[in-house]
Design an enzyme around this catalytic site. Structure first.
Site, PDB file in Angstrom:
ATOM      1  N   GLU A 108      -9.904   5.908   3.139  1.00 55.13           N
ATOM      2  CA  GLU A 108     -10.465   4.640   3.840  1.00 55.13           C
ATOM      3  C   GLU A 108      -9.607   3.488   4.016  1.00 55.13           C
ATOM      4  O   GLU A 108      -8.597   3.393   3.422  1.00 55.13           O
ATOM      5  CB  GLU A 108     -11.484   4.163   2.758  1.00 55.13           C
TER       6      GLU A 108
ATOM      7  N   LYS B 239       0.814  -1.292  -0.152  1.00 53.77           N
ATOM      8  CA  LYS B 239       0.021  -0.036  -0.157  1.00 53.77           C
ATOM      9  C   LYS B 239       0.821   1.386  -0.009  1.00 53.77           C
ATOM     10  O   LYS B 239       0.373   2.113  -0.518  1.00 53.77           O
ATOM     11  CB  LYS B 239      -0.993  -0.055   1.271  1.00 53.77           C
TER      12      LYS B 239
ATOM     13  N   SER C 101       1.712  -9.715  -0.721  1.00 59.53           N
ATOM     14  CA  SER C 101       1.368  -8.264  -0.694  1.00 59.53           C
ATOM     15  C   SER C 101       1.488  -7.736   0.743  1.00 59.53           C
ATOM     16  O   SER C 101       1.654  -6.573   0.809  1.00 59.53           O
ATOM     17  CB  SER C 101      -0.124  -8.163  -1.113  1.00 59.53           C
TER      18      SER C 101
END
Ligand SMILES: Cc1ncc(COP(=O)(O)O)c(C=O)c1O
Lengths: 428, 269
Positions: free
Chosen positions: A142, A120, A409
């Site tokens: 969010e 991210k 990830s």
């Protein structure tokens, strides 16, 4: 309403000149030259939002185009990715896991080793730099698993931007360690009590905040979802994953991988991993959605597997909707995949057949988690565990000479408590 | 000419302004929605905006969101809403639906327009359909003589506002604030000037909504526009129907509307 002098540019017309247009989606013809000026990936994408947000979205589109062609912007982002995030992330040959499966060689793209523990951060640093370029003073985001929230809070701390993160109250419970981290990083976490109290409701609340704050606030959306230009921008910032993987494969084994696997929530780690391979037709790409408890409606979060095209959160893409157009509640063991929609470019890749999508159930993901922990000494995020589990299954069916790359990830520390809770529940 | 065009032609001839309450269909139930529409018509309201409940309304504040959630919790479907509306054909006050494009798309554009028109609805306001995505629906609406009301907001650049005005039919919805629906005590100072400017660019009736809730707002805004839209203030009053005698709530909603209507009519001209 703006007076002509306040109008930053005649963005709308300018845009049509910058991009090439694409033809409607046809099977077998996925192009990397998407989206078009209207934000369409074939038939998918677009912009379905209130008029209030149009100017900010146009402004973002224009600023991003400028940044993309500005060597100073690229240099600053590269420097951050290198010295702050720790890129390039390693491509690791999981030998014991491969042996365990008895088939193809499994390699892991280690996004879990990034600063803040997931992919991210690649996106939030890029968007934080855009925020500064646009002169905006505040950031909202969010979060589902909390990884995007932490990555946004981190980028905001790094640049001194005030940050508010919306998070469904169910996810606040499931991902408590990340909530604590966000607060330590100086962000304000606002629990969202509406609807299913998960990622989808957090996006609604962030959008509503943005409706009122749009003049001085940038919304750092966390995946390849939302209205144009978000799906394109997030994909581009995440594409560093696939670009590095491509180079590292060539360097390490002298060719491209045979198969690349990634989990799909909104779809950002998968899009970033797949996009640089889109025109390498010999590389097979497989996206893994959250199969939840079963294929029954409400039991999973797999819109590409079981949904239909419709509109949610500003774009046209596969979505879980009822026959009246209401978004359905979905379920996944992992907060980051617990979302009824998916990024429009994935719908395009599905429609063109370029990427295959399948899903992995909660219990299978838990097995993937255990296997990676035991064989390799790596605790994967529950989201990534879905990709690990399916990759193991696929590797087992292939020859030892083949190379399977999995996008790892994120790391699993955030999930340790939830996994402990689920294991106790399962054994009682 | 749709019923909305006829309405504004008549109001303009009489030098009057439109008053348009918004209600959520099915909150607390469809029977009460029908009674409220009749009450509002009897009080002299010009038009009623009927909100079609949606699971993810990003332009709505807490009051309207909660009303949508209540209606959806009761599993209210579009087909039932249309049935309720079809039972109001003796009411001459025009109705328009306020509806997410997610719902229109799911039902099919043609089917949505034909279905609501058959239920006596004169047009649609689609708050998440931007002018550049609206061509297909606009074409169907034109063919069906069904108004497609588009929105201009304080963040809309002026050249774009003109373009929106050119493609809107029925009237142009001017959103008073940069934000979501909900009652406001204060409205932005630039509002009058912005609407005044827009007034010079188009002959289309302009109605102002979002935040409007008090007689003072009505008096202030009436001179610059063709009509006013009041949502959350009405929905909040209806929300109380759940635990109170319905007749009392109906009367209160009616009186509230009448009060604003009186403020609208009383303006010095
Ligand atoms: C580690 C990790 N992987 C995957 C995801 C899913 O998101 P996306 O599909 O956008 O990569 C998340 C989301 O929170 C995440 O934290």
């Amino acid at each position: 309403m703006l007076k002509p002098t306040e109008n930053p540019t005649n963005c709308f017309l300018a845009l049509f000149e910058v991009h090439m247009s694409t033809s409607p989606t046809k099977a077998g013809e996925a192009s990397a030259n998407v989206p078009d000026a209207a934000g369409r990936f074939g038939d998918f994408g677009g912009r379905y939002v209130p008029e209030t947000l149009t100017r900010a979205l146009d402004e973002l589109t224009v600023e991003y185009e400028k940044a993309k062609h500005d060597p100073a912007f690229q240099a600053e982002l590269d420097e951050l990715l290198h010295n702050y995030v720790g890129r390039p992330s390693p491509l690791y040959h999981a030998r014991r896991l491969s042996e365990e499966c008895g088939g193809a060689q499994i390699w892991l793209k280690r996004e879990d080793l990034n600063h803040t523990g997931a992919h991210k951060i690649n996106n939030t640093l890029g968007q934080a730099l855009l925020t500064l370029r646009m002169g905006k003073k505040r950031v909202i985001a969010e979060t589902g698993a909390g990884q995007h929230g932490v990555a946004t809070a981190t980028a905001c701390a790094r640049f001194g931007l005030p940050c508010v993160v919306y998070m469904g109250s169910e996810d606040v419970r499931r991902q408590a360690p990340n909530v604590f981290s966000m607060k330590l990083l100086g962000a304000e976490v606002r629990p969202v009590e509406s609807g299913s109290r998960t990622l989808r409701d957090a996006i609604n609340e962030a959008m509503r905040d943005w409706m009122s704050s749009v003049e001085d606030t940038h919304y750092i959306i966390g995946s390849v979802v939302g209205p144009h230009p978000f799906p394109m921008i997030v994909r581009d910032f995440q594409s560093v994953i696939g670009r590095e993987t491509r180079e590292q494969s060539l360097e390490r084994i002298g060719r491209l991988p045979d198969l690349v696997v990634a989990c799909v929530g909104g779809g950002s780690n998968a899009a970033g991993m797949f996009y640089p391979f889109i025109e390498d037709r010999e590389v097979e790409l497989i996206g893994i959605e959250a199969g939840g408890r079963s294929s029954q409606p409400g039991d999973h979060a797999s819109p590409l597997s079981f949904g239909e095209p419709g509109i949610l959160h500003g774009s046209y893409s596969y979505v879980m909707q009822d026959e009246d157009g209401q978004t359905c509640d979905v379920h996944s063991i992992s907060a980051g995949l617990d979302y009824p929609g998916v990024g429009p470019e994935h719908s395009y890749w599905k429609a063109t057949g370029r990427v295959q999508y399948t899903n992995c159930r909660d219990d299978e993901a838990m097995k993937g988690f255990d296997a990676l922990a035991r064989c390799e000494g790596i605790l994967p995020a529950l989201e990534s565990s879905h990709a690990i589990s399916k990759a193991m299954e696929l590797a087992a069916q292939r020859s030892k000479a083949e190379m399977v790359v999995v996008c790892l990830s994120g790391r699993g520390d955030k999930d340790a408590n939830e996994i402990a809770r689920l294991k106790v529940k399962a054994s009682s | 000419m749709s019923d909305i065009d006829r309405l504004f032609t008549q109001l303009r001839a009489e030098n009057r302004k439109a008053f348009m309450p918004f209600i959520t269909a099915g909150d607390p139930d469809l029977e009460f929605s029908a009674s409220v529409i009749r009450e509002l018509a009897a009080r002299g309201c010009s038009m009623c905006e009927v909100g079609i409940p949606y699971s993810d309304p990003i332009a709505d504040g807490p009051v309207i969101q909660a009303s949508y959630t209540r209606a959806l919790d009761k599993k209210i479907k579009l087909a039932q809403i249309l049935e309720m509306l079809a039972g109001l054909k003796d009411v001459s006050m025009p109705r328009v639906t306020m509806v997410s494009y997610a719902i229109i798309y799911r039902h099919g554009l043609e089917r949505y327009v034909a279905g609501t028109k058959a239920a006596g609805v004169a047009g649609a306001i689609v708050p998440d359909l931007l002018v550049e995505e609206a061509d297909e629906l606009a074409e169907i609406c034109r063919r069906e003589d069904f108004s497609l009301i588009q929105l201009v907001t304080p963040t809309t650049p002026r050249d774009r506002a003109v373009r929106i005005a050119e493609s809107s039919t029925g009237f142009l919805y001017y959103v008073s604030v940069t934000g979501i629906t909900g009652e406001r005590t204060k409205l932005p100072p630039s509002l009058i000037e912005n609407v005044g400017w827009l007034r010079q660019q188009t002959d289309l009736p302009i109605c102002i909504g979002f935040g409007v809730s008090q007689p003072e707002h009505v008096k202030l805004l009436a001179p610059v526009c063709d009509g006013l839209i009041v949502g959350s203030a009405i929905v909040r009053r209806i929300a109380e129907a759940a635990d109170r005698p319905r007749a009392a709530v109906l009367k209160e909603v009616g009186e509230y509307a009448a009060n604003l209507l009186a403020a609208l009519e009383a303006r010095p001209d």
